[in-house]
Design a protein around this motif. Structure first.
Motif, PDB file in Angstrom:
ATOM      1  N   ASP A  14      66.403  40.800  49.758  1.00  0.00           N
ATOM      2  CA  ASP A  14      67.287  41.813  50.347  1.00  0.00           C
ATOM      3  C   ASP A  14      68.007  41.299  51.592  1.00  0.00           C
ATOM      4  N   THR A  15      68.002  39.973  51.753  1.00  0.00           N
ATOM      5  CA  THR A  15      68.673  39.392  52.919  1.00  0.00           C
ATOM      6  C   THR A  15      69.894  38.562  52.530  1.00  0.00           C
ATOM      7  N   THR A  16      70.265  38.571  51.247  1.00  0.00           N
ATOM      8  CA  THR A  16      71.466  37.856  50.844  1.00  0.00           C
ATOM      9  C   THR A  16      72.690  38.572  51.411  1.00  0.00           C
ATOM     10  N   ASP A  17      73.794  37.864  51.459  1.00  0.00           N
ATOM     11  CA  ASP A  17      75.025  38.445  52.004  1.00  0.00           C
ATOM     12  C   ASP A  17      75.429  39.698  51.216  1.00  0.00           C
ATOM     13  N   TYR A  18      75.352  39.610  49.886  1.00  0.00           N
ATOM     14  CA  TYR A  18      75.723  40.760  49.053  1.00  0.00           C
ATOM     15  C   TYR A  18      74.774  41.941  49.316  1.00  0.00           C
TER      16      TYR A  18
END
Length: 238
Positions: A198-202
């Protein structure tokens, strides 16, 4: 895998035995990477009480379907086979091929012939795989009086697997597979993994959680002569 079986015989007492040739060919299981990504909104994650079980069933079904198809036929990009995916048992030129009657199938004769082919090569078939269309066709077999046709004991003794990843074509007919399940080797490196990100850019920009599913596996035939591919299974046309 065995490419030529040894041959033994009886000898008289104290007679020198002659060596028998046995040929072995190498097989190689390579870890082929299967991956999938999907995003789920955090609003849904927070509000759905049964989401965990729903996601596990969805992911499990999707990866099982993908593995089943790739182990049978490999994977293609356009007309070219992807060499980074499993080659597919049905593409192995060393397995036996039996073409069903062009006039259509009305009994279990082709399955019985496939069983006989394997037994003729000293194999013991124990499984046959068909798609749902072929299963329906077999269940509709009737005798000359219109009564449902009894399954021959040699076929009834096999473990039946139904998978819709086996090819179906209303014109060319369906594929089926008759085999000894010890003639195949499935290799899985580590367990199938599911990871939450849940830390990706998207994810940050869309308030979403990414689910990544990864598997490393391959499948090859070790006794291709104990496997029969049956093609062209279709009903008799009136």
């Amino acid at each position: 895998r065995v490419t030529k079986d040894p041959s033994f015989k009886f000898y008289a007492e104290l007679t020198e035995a002659s060596p028998s040739e046995m040929e072995l060919g190498s097989i190689e299981l390579k870890a082929k990477t299967a991956r999938g990504l999907c995003y789920v909104s955090k609003e849904l994650l927070m509000s759905a009480q049964n989401l965990s079980s729903v996601l596990m069933r969805a992911f499990g079904g999707a990866i099982a379907e993908m593995i089943d198809k790739a182990f049978l036929y490999g994977q293609k990009s356009g007309s070219n086979a992807d060499d980074f995916a499993p080659a597919g048992i049905m593409n192995d030129s060393a397995i036996n091929t039996l073409i069903a009657s062009a006039d259509g199938v009305k009994n279990y004769a082709d399955i019985i012939k496939a069983i006989g082919c394997i037994r003729g090569k000293n194999g013991m078939p124990n499984t046959f795989a068909i798609n749902s269309q072929t299963e329906e066709l077999f269940n509709l077999f009737t005798d000359t009086t219109g009564q449902q046709l009894n399954v021959p004991s040699v076929v009834a003794g096999l473990n039946q697997i139904v998978t819709n990843q086996l090819s179906y074509d209303p014109t060319a007919g369906s594929d089926a597979l008759v085999y000894d399940n010890t003639a195949l080797i499935v290799g899985i490196q580590n367990n199938i993994g599911i990871r939450m990100l849940d830390t990706t850019d998207y994810s940050v920009r869309h308030n979403a959680t990414c689910f990544e599913v990864t598997a490393y596996l391959d499948c090859v035939a070790v006794r291709p002569d104990h496997i029969v591919k049956v093609t062209g299974i279709k009903p008799v046309t009136e």
